[in-house]
Design a protein around this motif. Structure first.
Motif, mmCIF file in Angstrom:
data_model
loop_
_atom_site.group_PDB
_atom_site.id
_atom_site.type_symbol
_atom_site.label_atom_id
_atom_site.label_comp_id
_atom_site.label_asym_id
_atom_site.label_seq_id
_atom_site.Cartn_x
_atom_site.Cartn_y
_atom_site.Cartn_z
ATOM 1 N N UNK A 1 0.943 -1.284 -0.004
ATOM 2 C CA UNK A 1 0.013 -0.007 0.025
ATOM 3 C C UNK A 1 0.883 1.220 -0.055
ATOM 4 N N UNK A 2 2.125 1.133 -0.069
ATOM 5 C CA UNK A 2 3.121 2.328 0.188
ATOM 6 C C UNK A 2 3.905 2.224 -1.010
ATOM 7 N N UNK A 3 2.937 2.854 -2.065
ATOM 8 C CA UNK A 3 3.541 2.635 -3.614
ATOM 9 C C UNK A 3 3.487 4.034 -4.402
ATOM 10 N N UNK A 4 3.891 5.049 -3.835
ATOM 11 C CA UNK A 4 3.601 6.370 -4.875
ATOM 12 C C UNK A 4 4.927 6.743 -5.448
ATOM 13 N N UNK A 5 4.796 7.331 -6.652
ATOM 14 C CA UNK A 5 5.772 8.186 -7.196
ATOM 15 C C UNK A 5 5.924 9.499 -6.397
ATOM 16 N N UNK A 6 7.113 9.815 -5.987
ATOM 17 C CA UNK A 6 7.191 10.949 -5.076
ATOM 18 C C UNK A 6 7.742 12.118 -5.877
ATOM 19 N N UNK A 7 8.680 11.838 -6.844
ATOM 20 C CA UNK A 7 9.193 12.888 -7.588
ATOM 21 C C UNK A 7 10.091 12.246 -8.877
ATOM 22 N N UNK A 8 9.977 13.300 -10.064
ATOM 23 C CA UNK A 8 10.866 12.726 -11.038
ATOM 24 C C UNK A 8 11.644 14.004 -11.500
ATOM 25 N N UNK A 9 12.914 13.885 -11.909
ATOM 26 C CA UNK A 9 13.880 14.818 -12.111
ATOM 27 C C UNK A 9 14.423 14.356 -13.589
ATOM 28 N N UNK A 10 13.803 14.896 -14.580
ATOM 29 C CA UNK A 10 14.229 14.383 -16.058
ATOM 30 C C UNK A 10 15.735 14.641 -16.354
ATOM 31 N N UNK A 11 16.181 15.968 -15.900
ATOM 32 C CA UNK A 11 17.658 16.386 -16.224
ATOM 33 C C UNK A 11 18.618 15.467 -15.564
ATOM 34 N N UNK A 12 18.324 14.973 -14.306
ATOM 35 C CA UNK A 12 19.249 14.118 -13.575
ATOM 36 C C UNK A 12 18.902 12.602 -13.900
ATOM 37 N N UNK A 13 18.064 12.250 -14.402
ATOM 38 C CA UNK A 13 17.443 11.033 -14.872
ATOM 39 C C UNK A 13 17.441 10.245 -13.435
ATOM 40 N N UNK A 14 16.426 10.756 -12.528
ATOM 41 C CA UNK A 14 16.161 10.390 -11.207
ATOM 42 C C UNK A 14 14.677 10.247 -10.783
ATOM 43 N N UNK A 15 14.287 8.957 -10.303
ATOM 44 C CA UNK A 15 13.062 8.992 -9.703
ATOM 45 C C UNK A 15 12.792 8.756 -8.456
ATOM 46 N N UNK A 16 12.231 9.346 -7.735
ATOM 47 C CA UNK A 16 12.064 8.982 -6.165
ATOM 48 C C UNK A 16 10.536 8.233 -5.924
ATOM 49 N N UNK A 17 10.817 6.961 -5.103
ATOM 50 C CA UNK A 17 9.450 6.175 -5.245
ATOM 51 C C UNK A 17 9.425 5.467 -3.867
ATOM 52 N N UNK A 18 8.267 5.238 -3.424
ATOM 53 C CA UNK A 18 7.912 4.364 -2.350
ATOM 54 C C UNK A 18 8.237 2.956 -2.432
ATOM 55 N N UNK A 19 8.706 2.021 -1.584
ATOM 56 C CA UNK A 19 8.939 0.780 -1.812
ATOM 57 C C UNK A 19 8.003 -0.242 -2.250
ATOM 58 N N UNK A 20 6.732 -0.022 -2.333
ATOM 59 C CA UNK A 20 5.710 -0.903 -2.637
ATOM 60 C C UNK A 20 5.249 -0.784 -4.140
#
Length: 530
Positions: free
Chosen positions: A94-113
């Motif tokens: 239930x802990x499953x959101x995308x928190x942030x996306x940084x296209x320039x640095x090619x990074x995505x921050x997510x929850x583990x679920x």
């Protein structure tokens, strides 16, 4: 550790911490969560569902106070028994959101679920993807992938999950939060960290003091999921940096609970070409792979002839004479020219069961991948009492020895009066091996035990490989870990565990256990093998 507290107190404490609707202790739930995708079975006392870092902290607080072990779990697709445990199973789906996306640095921050498939659907709209692609990609979640250091079909080019993790947020067993990323040892951040988490300085000293043994234990393989990445840690410490995230990747829930992951992503290739090759001679497999690797494939998969015979050759359009199949993919540069060069080279040097097939469009590529993707579901659903149990299913050896190793595996199955599915990521030397047995037959189970003993000895000593290339040690392979790395290096791993989880609350029985593999075997009941 199982804790002496009674079940009613455990349930009441969890309900007070996270709410009654987020706690299950009924028999059906405990039975459901007693298994994962491995043959192991361990029934928990409770299942706790969390959807936030605060929820995870609350469950940790309860388990620590009551001395009850805790097992983090995502989808439960672990093939090694790492997602089951005797205390509280912590369900993070239930802990499953995308928190942030940084296209320039090619990074995505997510929850583990978050599901890998959902993450890649989100990224695809932005022209990106998370590179590791295990066979369970429609079911697995990021937390489990990080815990197991998963890889998949394209690991020959893109490596393992560890190669794509920029940072993690972790809660230790005592509730201490850790922002896990690369930390210079000569800076204020490191001093602050060791002030809060003294165990980290102990870990640094352990690795430094035993560096020579760690280097000497290195095996000539391209990847592994066999405990903590001591070699990578040692190399980074030599440069004055502690790679904290790497410490937790592949730790199988034994060091801390992931609450957030920052992942590196890659662009979706503009063009991709797929080749399907059927060899008339099994002995040509190794030389052909060697020829193909020089062209830089992004994937190279193999299925041996005996396994092809376990499938419906006619329905899948597999030539009757084929003794091996190779599926190859290129996704960089002038892929059409590269593919033509490979086809010309292979055709001129080896006898093919039919002309090489080349596909550039997604629809045709999907058809070419059909045989490879069908192997696992086909063999585990094969009718009859004998099933393809996963107790020896993830070895990795030096890739130049894969053909010899596959020959050994075929002979091993025959000598133990059975057949086996053999397939895998041949570009890495990672093979999946599924012998057919009926474990309810005592004689067959004795043959399974004998096969496993001979298998372990050959993988470790004869082929200088390791028991897991990507699925983890878990419970099913824990007894082999000292043999993989030697007593001194294994001792370092044990002390790292003790430094961060001195009370042994996190996933007991996983990675560190002297119990034979069959002590948590759950396969004597009639159910689908995994």
């Amino acid at each position: 550790m199982s804790g002496s507290v009674d079940d009613a107190t455990l349930r009441r404490s969890l309900e007070e911490a996270i709410g009654a609707e987020a706690v299950r202790t009924d028999e059906a739930s405990r039975r459901t969560y007693s298994t994962d995708a491995s043959p192991c079975a361990v029934e928990p006392r409770a299942v706790a569902f969390v959807d936030s870092e605060a929820g995870i902290r609350a469950v940790l607080d309860v388990c620590r106070a009551l001395e009850v072990p805790i097992t983090p779990r995502a989808s439960g697709t672990s093939l090694s028994g790492a997602a089951i445990g005797p205390g509280v199973v912590l369900d993070t789906t239930r802990f499953h959101r995308v928190l942030a996306f940084d296209p320039e640095r090619r990074l995505v921050r997510v929850e583990p679920g978050i599901l890998l498939a959902e993450l890649n659907a989100y990224l695809a709209d932005r022209g990106m993807r998370f590179a590791p692609d295990p066979g369970s990609q429609e079911l697995c979640r990021i937390g489990g992938m990080v815990g197991h250091n998963a890889s998949g079909y394209r690991s020959v080019k893109y490596g393992q999950t560890r190669d794509h993790v920029a940072a993690l947020k972790i809660l230790l067993a005592d509730g201490t939060p850790v922002d896990a990323h690369d930390v210079p040892l000569d800076g204020a951040e490191w001093r602050e960290l060791v002030g809060r988490v003294g165990g980290l300085e102990n870990i640094r000293r352990e690795i430094a003091d035993h560096r020579e043994a760690i280097v000497a234990s290195r095996r000539p393989i391209r990847k592994h999921s066999c405990g903590y990445d001591l070699m990578g840690l040692a190399e980074s410490l030599d440069r004055g940096v502690f790679p904290l995230a790497s410490l937790f990747v592949g730790s199988e829930g034994t060091l801390g609970v992931i609450t957030e992951a920052t992942l590196r992503v890659v662009r979706i290739p503009e063009h991709r070409v797929t080749l399907l090759l059927y060899l008339d001679r099994f002995e040509d497999l190794g030389p052909a792979v060697g020829d193909i690797l020089t062209s830089g494939p992004s994937a190279i998969e193999a299925v041996d002839g005996d396994t092809l015979s376990l499938l419906d050759r006619e329905a899948l359009d597999v030539p009757r004479s084929a003794k091996a199949m190779l599926l190859v993919e290129f996704d960089e540069g002038d892929v059409e020219v590269t593919a033509k060069g490979v086809v010309d080279r292979i055709t001129s040097r080896y006898r093919l069961s039919r002309a090489a097939e080349v596909a550039s469009g997604p629809a045709r590529q999907s058809l070419l991948w059909r045989v490879r993707r069908s192997v696992f579901p086909t063999i585990i659903q094969r009718p009859g009492a004998r099933k393809a149990w996963g107790f020896v299913e993830d070895p990795i050896v030096p890739r130049d020895r894969v053909p010899e190793f596959i020959g050994f595996l075929v002979d091993l199955a025959r000598r133990h009066d059975t057949v086996a599915g053999i397939y895998g990521h041949i570009g890495d030397g990672n093979t999946h091996y599924r012998p057919f047995f009926d474990p309810s037959d005592p004689d067959a189970f004795a043959r399974m035990q004998a096969l496993r003993e001979e298998f372990d000895r050959a993988v470790l000593d004869r082929f200088h490989g390791a028991p897991s290339g990507e699925h983890g040690i878990g419970r099913i392979r824990a007894e082999t870990l000292p043999r993989v790395w030697g007593d001194e290096v294994y001792g370092v791993m044990r002390r790292i565990k003790d430094a961060l989880d001195p009370r042994g609350l996190l996933n007991p029985g996983v990675l560190f256990s002297a119990d034979p593999w069959w002590t948590t075997w759950g396969g004597l009941e009639s159910r689908v093998p995994m």
